[in-house]
Design an enzyme around this catalytic site. Sequence first.
Site, mmCIF file in Angstrom:
data_model
loop_
_atom_site.group_PDB
_atom_site.id
_atom_site.type_symbol
_atom_site.label_atom_id
_atom_site.label_comp_id
_atom_site.label_asym_id
_atom_site.label_seq_id
_atom_site.Cartn_x
_atom_site.Cartn_y
_atom_site.Cartn_z
ATOM 1 N N SER A 135 0.857 -1.188 0.000
ATOM 2 C CA SER A 135 0.000 0.000 0.000
ATOM 3 C C SER A 135 0.886 1.227 0.000
ATOM 4 O O SER A 135 2.067 1.164 0.385
ATOM 5 C CB SER A 135 -0.900 0.001 1.237
ATOM 6 O OG SER A 135 -1.493 1.275 1.437
ATOM 7 N N TYR A 148 -2.806 -0.607 10.150
ATOM 8 C CA TYR A 148 -2.747 -0.942 8.722
ATOM 9 C C TYR A 148 -1.375 -0.593 8.146
ATOM 10 O O TYR A 148 -0.789 -1.389 7.403
ATOM 11 C CB TYR A 148 -3.847 -0.187 7.981
ATOM 12 C CG TYR A 148 -3.971 -0.541 6.521
ATOM 13 C CD1 TYR A 148 -4.434 -1.787 6.132
ATOM 14 C CD2 TYR A 148 -3.625 0.373 5.526
ATOM 15 C CE1 TYR A 148 -4.556 -2.124 4.787
ATOM 16 C CE2 TYR A 148 -3.746 0.049 4.186
ATOM 17 C CZ TYR A 148 -4.206 -1.194 3.820
ATOM 18 O OH TYR A 148 -4.319 -1.517 2.487
#
Length: 251
Positions: A135, A148
Amino acid sequence: MKGKTVLVTGGASGIGLAITKRFAKAGAQVVFWDNNAHTGNSVQNELQLLGYDTIFDTCDVSKQLEVRSAISRIDSPVDILVNNAGVSHVGNLESTTEEDFDRLYQVNIKGVYNCAQAVIPSMKTRGGVILNMASIVSEVGIPDRFAYSMTKGAVLTMTLSIACDYVDHHIRCNCISPARIHTPFVDNFIGKNYPGQEKEMFDKLSKTQPIGRMGTPDEVASLAFYLCSDEASFITGSNFPVDGGFIKLKP
């Protein structure tokens, strides 16, 4: 891709489904895993009607025994592994509970470890490709993404480590770092957290990318396909943002 066996985790929805379709369309045998049997079986029926060579299996990638059992049910050695399965979380350090932290670790980090470890032995004898889904938070800080970000930073560094350790075995390992991609998850998130403001929030979130829109699952799938193809045989140990300019261009 004809004659190759591709394993896609989290392959029944969102980016994973786009990747499943992209490889299947090119003639690969695609085994896709999801922990939602109803969704997976529904997708499998649709793909078989299109004439694709796909196999669905239920698997929770966070559980090593389930992963090893599911791997044993694949008839052919896995040529390409796409570690796409993952979960997200919104919250900073203080608001992230131990339960939240452990859940993200189990799926996003341990899931990559479990699946990569399961395919490596056969790949060492014949070569192969591992592609991980990281990501943009692997490289930049974003508010309220503590757990995350932790997991996706680990995905990036695991990618580099795997690429280094197995380059002599002709195994390539890269990762993709998407920014905000328009998937059902985004729509559900907006609908749940901003009822009555869906359009306004969608536009606002779209404009966080300098290019002015969210990406599409198909755009991520196209890059995934290239990186796993023989045309990318000189690429390993690299991270590829699909971010509409977010990392380099955002003020």
